[in-house]
Design an enzyme around this catalytic site. Sequence first.
Site, PDB file in Angstrom:
ATOM      1  N   GLU A 190      39.820  -4.196  45.858  1.00 11.44           N
ATOM      2  CA  GLU A 190      40.570  -5.439  45.596  1.00 11.44           C
ATOM      3  C   GLU A 190      41.461  -5.888  46.755  1.00 11.44           C
ATOM      4  O   GLU A 190      42.663  -6.111  46.572  1.00 11.44           O
ATOM      5  CB  GLU A 190      41.399  -5.295  44.322  1.00 11.44           C
ATOM      6  CG  GLU A 190      40.572  -4.904  43.115  1.00 11.44           C
ATOM      7  CD  GLU A 190      41.404  -4.727  41.852  1.00 11.44           C
ATOM      8  OE1 GLU A 190      42.633  -4.751  41.935  1.00 11.44           O
ATOM      9  OE2 GLU A 190      40.799  -4.572  40.779  1.00 11.44           O
ATOM     10  N   GLU A 300      32.077  -1.696  37.134  1.00 14.61           N
ATOM     11  CA  GLU A 300      33.062  -1.669  36.037  1.00 14.61           C
ATOM     12  C   GLU A 300      32.682  -2.639  34.919  1.00 14.61           C
ATOM     13  O   GLU A 300      33.547  -3.333  34.362  1.00 14.61           O
ATOM     14  CB  GLU A 300      34.463  -2.012  36.581  1.00 14.61           C
ATOM     15  CG  GLU A 300      34.880  -1.156  37.761  1.00 14.61           C
ATOM     16  CD  GLU A 300      36.324  -1.362  38.215  1.00 14.61           C
ATOM     17  OE1 GLU A 300      37.106  -2.015  37.504  1.00 14.61           O
ATOM     18  OE2 GLU A 300      36.675  -0.841  39.293  1.00 14.61           O
TER      19      GLU A 300
HETATM   20  C1  XIL Z   1      42.328   0.106  34.955  1.00 15.37           C
HETATM   21  C2  XIL Z   1      42.264   1.260  33.980  1.00 15.37           C
HETATM   22  O1  XIL Z   1      41.090   1.140  33.201  1.00 15.37           O
HETATM   23  C3  XIL Z   1      43.472   1.213  33.076  1.00 15.37           C
HETATM   24  O2  XIL Z   1      43.490   2.366  32.254  1.00 15.37           O
HETATM   25  C4  XIL Z   1      44.738   1.151  33.920  1.00 15.37           C
HETATM   26  O3  XIL Z   1      45.857   0.993  33.082  1.00 15.37           O
HETATM   27  C5  XIL Z   1      44.687   0.006  34.902  1.00 15.37           C
HETATM   28  O4  XIL Z   1      43.522   0.142  35.694  1.00 15.37           O
HETATM   29  N1  XIL Z   1      39.790  -2.769  38.259  1.00 15.37           N
HETATM   30  C6  XIL Z   1      39.816  -1.493  38.756  1.00 15.37           C
HETATM   31  C7  XIL Z   1      40.224  -0.378  37.890  1.00 15.37           C
HETATM   32  O5  XIL Z   1      39.375  -1.266  39.885  1.00 15.37           O
HETATM   33  O6  XIL Z   1      40.891   0.616  38.604  1.00 15.37           O
HETATM   34  C8  XIL Z   1      41.079  -0.852  36.737  1.00 15.37           C
HETATM   35  O7  XIL Z   1      41.268   0.246  35.873  1.00 15.37           O
HETATM   36  C9  XIL Z   1      40.408  -2.001  36.034  1.00 15.37           C
HETATM   37  C10 XIL Z   1      40.242  -3.161  36.963  1.00 15.37           C
END
Ligand code: XIL
Length: 404
Positions: A190, A300
């Site tokens: 990101e 994801e």
């Molecule tokens: C999220 C987790 O799933 C949560 O448990 C945490 O509170 C916040 O982070 N993009 C990403 C992940 O790259 O690391 C994030 O994960 C979701 C969005």
Amino acid sequence: MVLIKLLYPLAVVTVLPMVGCSSGGSGSGNPSSSSSTSSSSSSSNSSTGGNTTTTLTFANLHVLAGFPVGTAVSAGNESFSIMHSNANAASQRNIIEQHFSQITPGNIMKMRYLHNTYGTFTYEQADALIDYAAAQGKGIHAHALIWHRSYQVPDWVNESEDLQSHLDHHISNIAEHFAGKVDSWDVVNEAIDRNAEGVWGYRDSVFYQKLGKSYIPNAFITARAADVDAELYYNDYGISSADGKFQFMLQMVDELLADDVPIDGIGFQMHVFMTWPDISHIRSAFEQVADRGLKVKITELDIPINNPFGGEYSYPDNYVSNFTAEDAYAQKQRYCQIVEAYLQAVPIALRGGITVWGVYDGDTWLNSELFSNNHVDWPLLFSTNFLPKPAAQGVGDALSGRAC
Ligand code: XIL
């Protein structure tokens, strides 16, 4: 029409004023001792009479794919950790062992978990998860060496007056520790954002403020030196719509490639919605990355039924707090079409795999992060009571070459 900038996890979409968000809905995490993931066809929504879970036509989802099929997991001491000795964890492990070939630690390999105090690395929780994965013959997609989100940025980053060398040490130590044990890394997560004028560019993170964009190539170079075998990804959200953010990312990636930076692929997070992005945009984004010879990994994936931003990209028309058979079928189609687009757009050699962001609907980050705990959604492949949903069949259908 109003332009609303989504804080997380999406890009900007053109929306009508927000639709109402009903609270309540069906319960979240509903630990049960059920261990079956393929033999039950009960419904998890009695109010509609339709089935929102299903009997799968296959025994193991991952066997249908020639690439990793993964899931993010909670681990370590997290509430829904798969490493706990309780019925919930056992039910999740049953699903993982049956249907997935790769695991992404959803949190426990982030910066603060592994390296909260400069020079002191805490590997116990990640090592335990990796031992479990290895014992089950599952791979690991590791996540993430550099991430801006403040709660995961250790104090030493903010305090450092020699951040580049401190980041080098961070990456070297961690990537060396896990070398040979992980398939791949999200090296930088990101790093792109919109500025106050709405123009896409490098995110104004602490890394960028202190080091400029050079922290990005440096991270890949250091990671490759520490682990020659792991595939190295740049990972981001809001890029599968192939719009301005994606274009900026391509520009960044082209520069990295021109400079011979060791980047192997792009991780598309794909926290998407039922009707956004358009499937043709998703396909085009995959193709443009593959055209550069880079791997494409869906890292994801989750697809909530409700879109709190509404507008032309909403499904359904009204916010729902019950998951109906109709929703489950539409979600199956959407999962199937996304996987189908992936197979159409990405040549075999460039398929890094497909990972969903959570094992089951009882442990989805969207309930808190997207719906602020005012609403419970059903974005994943397995139900709150650990049963396969039509969505899982949809993924299997696409992987098997069946029409969606
Ligand atoms: C999220 C987790 O799933 C949560 O448990 C945490 O509170 C916040 O982070 N993009 C990403 C992940 O790259 O690391 C994030 O994960 C979701 C969005």
